[in-house]
Write a protein that holds these residues in place. Structure first.
Motif, short mmCIF file in Angstrom:
data_model
loop_
_atom_site.label_atom_id
_atom_site.label_comp_id
_atom_site.label_asym_id
_atom_site.label_seq_id
_atom_site.Cartn_x
_atom_site.Cartn_y
_atom_site.Cartn_z
N UNK A 18 -9.97 16.56 -25.67
CA UNK A 18 -10.44 17.74 -25.22
C UNK A 18 -9.93 18.90 -26.19
N UNK A 19 -8.74 18.68 -27.00
CA UNK A 19 -8.34 19.58 -27.88
C UNK A 19 -9.32 19.48 -29.09
N UNK A 20 -9.71 18.38 -29.50
CA UNK A 20 -10.73 18.32 -30.60
C UNK A 20 -12.08 19.09 -30.36
N UNK A 37 -2.04 27.21 -30.02
CA UNK A 37 -3.31 27.46 -29.38
C UNK A 37 -3.65 26.92 -27.86
N UNK A 38 -2.80 25.78 -27.83
CA UNK A 38 -2.89 24.97 -26.50
C UNK A 38 -1.56 25.00 -25.62
N UNK A 39 -1.97 25.51 -24.40
CA UNK A 39 -0.90 25.65 -23.37
C UNK A 39 -1.05 24.10 -22.64
N UNK A 41 -2.99 16.00 -32.05
CA UNK A 41 -4.23 16.17 -31.99
C UNK A 41 -4.78 17.42 -32.57
N UNK A 42 -3.90 18.54 -32.62
CA UNK A 42 -4.46 19.68 -33.30
C UNK A 42 -4.42 19.51 -34.63
N UNK A 43 -3.47 19.02 -35.21
CA UNK A 43 -3.47 18.66 -36.65
C UNK A 43 -4.57 17.84 -37.09
N UNK A 44 -5.20 17.03 -36.29
CA UNK A 44 -6.59 16.40 -36.70
C UNK A 44 -7.59 17.28 -36.83
N UNK A 45 -7.59 18.39 -36.17
CA UNK A 45 -8.80 19.42 -36.21
C UNK A 45 -8.37 20.64 -36.76
N UNK A 46 -7.33 20.66 -37.56
CA UNK A 46 -6.79 21.99 -38.16
C UNK A 46 -6.59 23.16 -37.13
#
Length: 242
Positions: A219-221, A32-34, A22-27
């Motif tokens: 949410x991550x996005x 950054x995500x706990x 999910x993080x890779x999708x939005x660079x």
């Protein structure tokens, strides 16, 4: 116990892979995500296993379960610094108890609750039951449904100001749950806008707690810094507490 540890380790890898993708999708960096496990209705032994696997921040929904569980985990893992988050709706009469075990309360939704927590933290500091102020997040009610808890969107700024004035509390950010029937993208887009306004007024409020097992990607996005995961990590919940 080794079987359960293996189950949790496998589930953890799966959730971590989802967060990374999910993080890779939005660079974004996955750092950054706990990942915050919600251990409600699961035994203290599961919580201890998660801490041994590196997840030393854990969450509970109810004070009556969290108090004994946090003490049990402390006895199982002496010397391990486990930080407990309260993520469920909280009644003011539970503030004194919560102040003894919680490092973070993510569900502050009214000035009266903030006042009660500040008084409870002051008492706990005086008694030596805690050594630092309480980190708090304001729970935002995105749809204004008071039954599910949360501060209405148009009252968040005033509540944030009130919390920020209390030396016993640290305003860390915002938390929200996507309302039933809402597309997650719609819910978290609204939360992101409220969060941006809040952070502009309170630069230290850097946490946006949003996303659970079913919607963490959305949410991550939209900028979540903390995903609260139960089922995807621990499995289906028991019908009753152990």
């Amino acid at each position: 116990m080794s079987d359960r540890r293996d189950q949790l380790a496998a589930a953890l890898r799966g959730v971590q892979d989802r967060i990374a993708a999910a993080c890779a999708q939005v660079n974004r960096s996955a750092d950054e995500v706990m990942l915050l496990p919600v251990t409600k209705r699961f035994p203290a032994s599961d919580a201890a296993l998660l801490a041994e696997l590196g997840l030393t921040q854990l969450a509970e929904n109810k004070d009556q379960e969290a108090g004994p569980k946090s003490r049990a985990v402390g006895e199982m893992l002496p010397g391990v610094d486990v930080r407990w988050h309260m993520v469920g709706q909280l009644q003011r009469n539970k503030a004194r108890s919560v102040a003894r075990w919680a490092s973070v309360v993510q569900s502050v939704d009214s000035p009266r609750l903030a006042d009660a927590l500040a008084r409870a933290v002051d008492a706990a500091l005086t008694a030596g039951d805690r050594s630092s102020p309480l980190d708090v997040l304001i729970q935002v009610s995105l749809d204004g449904d008071a039954q599910r808890g949360g501060c209405p969107v148009d009252e968040v700024a005033a509540l944030a100001e009130g919390v920020a004035r209390k030396s016993e509390l640290n305003l860390s950010g915002l938390m929200a749950v996507a309302p039933l029937g809402w597309p997650p993208d719609h819910a978290f887009d609204l939360l992101a806008k409220v969060f941006e306004r809040t952070r502009n007024d309170h630069p230290a409020a850097t946490e946006m707690s949003a996303g659970m097992s079913s919607d963490l990607e959305s949410a991550i996005a939209h900028g979540s810094t903390c995903v609260r995961v139960g089922t995807a990590l621990l499995g289906d919940r028991p019908l009753t507490s152990p």
